[in-house]
Write an enzyme that holds these catalytic residues in place. Structure first.
Site, short mmCIF file in Angstrom:
data_model
loop_
_atom_site.label_atom_id
_atom_site.label_comp_id
_atom_site.label_asym_id
_atom_site.label_seq_id
_atom_site.Cartn_x
_atom_site.Cartn_y
_atom_site.Cartn_z
CE LYS A 144 -18.11 -56.60 12.73
NZ LYS A 144 -18.31 -57.81 13.54
CD GLU A 153 -14.04 -44.27 23.56
OE1 GLU A 153 -13.07 -44.51 24.31
OE2 GLU A 153 -14.69 -43.23 23.62
CB CYS A 181 -11.67 -51.02 27.47
SG CYS A 181 -13.22 -50.19 27.77
CD GLU A 210 -6.86 -54.26 26.80
OE1 GLU A 210 -6.68 -54.36 25.59
OE2 GLU A 210 -7.74 -53.57 27.31
P1 NAD Z 1 -11.44 -56.52 18.10
O1 NAD Z 1 -10.68 -55.32 17.70
O2 NAD Z 1 -10.88 -57.83 17.73
O3 NAD Z 1 -12.91 -56.51 17.49
C1 NAD Z 1 -13.83 -55.45 17.72
C2 NAD Z 1 -14.80 -55.41 16.58
O4 NAD Z 1 -14.10 -55.08 15.39
C3 NAD Z 1 -15.52 -56.74 16.29
O5 NAD Z 1 -16.86 -56.48 15.97
C4 NAD Z 1 -14.76 -57.27 15.07
O6 NAD Z 1 -15.54 -58.10 14.26
C5 NAD Z 1 -14.44 -55.99 14.35
N1 NAD Z 1 -13.32 -56.06 13.41
C6 NAD Z 1 -12.23 -56.85 13.46
N2 NAD Z 1 -11.41 -56.60 12.41
C7 NAD Z 1 -12.00 -55.61 11.69
C8 NAD Z 1 -11.64 -54.89 10.51
N3 NAD Z 1 -10.50 -55.13 9.86
N4 NAD Z 1 -12.47 -53.93 10.06
C9 NAD Z 1 -13.63 -53.65 10.71
N5 NAD Z 1 -14.03 -54.30 11.81
C10 NAD Z 1 -13.23 -55.26 12.32
O7 NAD Z 1 -11.66 -56.36 19.64
P2 NAD Z 1 -12.40 -57.37 20.61
O8 NAD Z 1 -11.46 -58.52 20.79
O9 NAD Z 1 -13.76 -57.65 20.15
O10 NAD Z 1 -12.54 -56.49 21.95
C11 NAD Z 1 -11.52 -56.44 22.89
C12 NAD Z 1 -10.71 -55.18 22.78
O11 NAD Z 1 -11.56 -54.04 22.74
C13 NAD Z 1 -9.81 -54.94 23.96
O12 NAD Z 1 -8.55 -54.49 23.51
C14 NAD Z 1 -10.50 -53.85 24.76
O13 NAD Z 1 -9.69 -53.08 25.56
C15 NAD Z 1 -11.17 -53.07 23.72
N6 NAD Z 1 -12.36 -52.40 24.23
C16 NAD Z 1 -12.33 -51.05 24.41
C17 NAD Z 1 -13.43 -50.39 24.92
C18 NAD Z 1 -13.42 -48.90 25.10
O14 NAD Z 1 -14.46 -48.30 25.26
N7 NAD Z 1 -12.29 -48.25 25.12
C19 NAD Z 1 -14.59 -51.10 25.23
C20 NAD Z 1 -14.59 -52.47 25.03
C21 NAD Z 1 -13.47 -53.12 24.51
#
Ligand code: NAD
Length: 483
Positions: A177, A252, A286, A386
């Protein structure tokens, strides 16, 4: 290159399909204007994708293939991405707001995952366990079956490549997704799977809303393993869904990672690493260096030099920034930029000093000035939460114990850094840092080969390296009685 296809479909069960939930408009973060339409998957689309992956797995289409062949297919996906790098990087630059040169680095990084894991395919071997002369016993490693991947927007192409390459190498059929804010380039990964000749249903890629398609995917009863990269809040709800179906998941999540700098550090090197650490991808990383903990003897000099470096960075549209240099792109969305800006305002109210930046740029698009905050103390929100933007917080320390207390003093524990010429100090400090990865004298040292993942609220499980393959494999022991 200037045109982007106006409409992008999903890829399910080996076919390009429209979305049961309609379309989504993808904006250009550099202008705030609409860029393209993306098909939006419904819960029925998700079900179809999971069933296609399950059918692929049950037919043995990936698992009965000789590993050398599967490995070549995984590698071919990377080759496809490199063969189309100009086109992919351009779309990525426009949909994610990155400078063109950063987008190219991301395409190369994504291709590298397919190369690295494709090469590992033939190395997944079992072992035999001696049980005396009445038995013959061996352990084998098998894929889970259907592996679900939920991807964030900050590195949409590379994050998909990171988990998909390892999951396919292990023999899982995958359902991905993609993020709502920049889903377009993921369709090149689906094209890469077609080019590589992967069997139908082995790779399914669609965009959908997190709370709808995302939630349906992670709670689907036929999903056998989940990998999620994103925020802590979403990670908690995904881990809960995984627990309900008793399937393993890799999380992650975010970070508030710190570099500690001692007076004997090479300050030119330090400043150059701060540039990469917090201003690469406009700080939406991240593992960004969002905190710099500096010894009091060099604090003033370091703040001045880092602020000069930040002033030299020009923020603007990624398409106008084709070459590596002191430049930065937009943030992904208005709401992410507004959130980062309001965190800066709160930091000022709590006693921080914006030496440079802290405000939006007076131009269309979602830009925030490269920002350096001094006089940050551990009790301030900006020291704990963050920002996920181009905002560095500088804290001051006197003793080594204090530096460690500050570095370890958040709920997170993704990565950390040490800048010193003293190897003994570096080794002692590395042992005591609570983080999944420690960089010494080079932020982001390591690569696809080195395991990555967090301590604490930064998540669990590891991506990258040989270690990550074990996320996608389960152990089976076969004991044969010899009569
Ligand atoms: P997010 O958690 O809002 O969304 C991530 C993904 O999850 C998106 O595809 C979103 O559509 C999906 N999603 C949202 N709610 C969901 C649910 N209830 N069930 C299933 N899927 C759902 O995060 P974001 O805003 O897209 O990304 C930023 C965050 O991600 C930051 O906190 C960052 O630190 C973290 N991040 C971590 C890493 C890592 O490798 N550790 C890498 C990139 C980003």
């Amino acid at each position: 290159m200037s045109e982007i296809k106006p409409y992008w479909q999903n890829y399910i069960d080996g076919e390009w399909v429209d979305g049961g939930a309609g379309n989504l408009t993808v904006d250009d973060p550099a202008t705030g204007e609409a860029l393209a339409q993306q098909a939006l998957a419904s819960a029925q689309d998700v079900d179809r994708a999971v069933k296609a992956a399950k059918a692929c797995h049950e037919a043995g289409a990936l698992t009965e293939m000789r590993p050398v062949k599967r490995g070549r297919m995984v590698r071919a996906m990377g080759t496809y991405l490199l063969d189309h790098i100009d086109e992919i990087a351009y779309v990525l630059c426009r949909e994610a707001g990155k400078p063109l040169w950063e987008a190219r680095i991301e395409v190369e990084g994504a291709a590298r995952y397919f190369e690295y894991y494709g090469n590992q395919c033939e190395t997944i071997e079992g072992r035999s366990i001696p049980l005396g002369d009445s038995y013959y016993d061996f352990t084998v490693y098998e894929p889970f079956g259907v592996s679900a991947h939920v991807v964030p927007w900050n590195y949409p192409l590379e994050m998909t490549a990171r988990s998909l390459s390892a999951a396919l190498t292990a023999g899982n059929a995958c359902v991905v997704k993609t993020p709502e804010l920049d889903p377009l380039t993921n369709s090149f990964i689906a094209s890469a799977a077609e080019y590589a000749g992967l069997p139908r249903g082995a790779v399914n890629i669609f965009c959908g809303l997190g709370r709808e398609a995302g939630a349906s995917l992670v709670s689907h009863p036929d999903v056998n393993q989940i990998v999620f990269t994103g925020s802590v809040a979403t990670g908690v709800s995904i881990a809960s869904a995984a627990a309900k179906n008793v399937v393993p998941c890799v999380l992650e999540l975010g970070g508030k990672s710190a570099a500690i700098a001692w007076p004997d550090a090479n300050l030119d090197n330090l400043v150059s690493n701060v540039r990469w650490g917090i201003f690469f991808n406009a700080g939406q990383v991240c593992s960004a260096m969002s905190r710099l903990i500096v010894h009091e003897d060099v604090h003033d000099e370091v703040v001045e030099r880092v602020a000069d470096m930040a002033r030299s960075i020009s923020a603007g549209p990624g398409v106008d920034r084709p070459e590596f240099g002191p430049n930065m792109g937009a943030m992904i969305s208005d709401s992410q930029r507004n959130r980062a800006e309001s965190m800066c305002q709160q930091a000022e109210r709590q006693g921080g000093r914006a030496v440079v930046g802290g405000r939006r740029l007076n131009r269309p698009g979602f830009f925030l000035e490269p920002t350096v905050f001094d006089k940050v103390t551990p009790d301030m929100s900006i020291a704990q939460e963050e920002v996920f933007g181009p905002v560095l917080s500088v804290l001051k320390f006197g003793s080594d114990d204090e530096a460690l207390r500050l570095a370890n003093g958040t709920d997170y524990g993704l990565v950390s850094g040490i800048f010193t010429a003293d190897v003994d100090r570096a080794m002692k400090t590395a042992r005591r840092l609570r983080a999944g990865q420690v960089f010494v004298n080079e932020w982001y040292a390591g690569g696809v080969e080195t395991p990555f993942g967090g301590y604490g609220k930064s998540g669990y499980g590891r991506e990258k390296g040989r270690e990550a393959l074990w996320n996608y494999l389960q152990t089976k022991n076969i004991a044969i009685a010899i009569r």
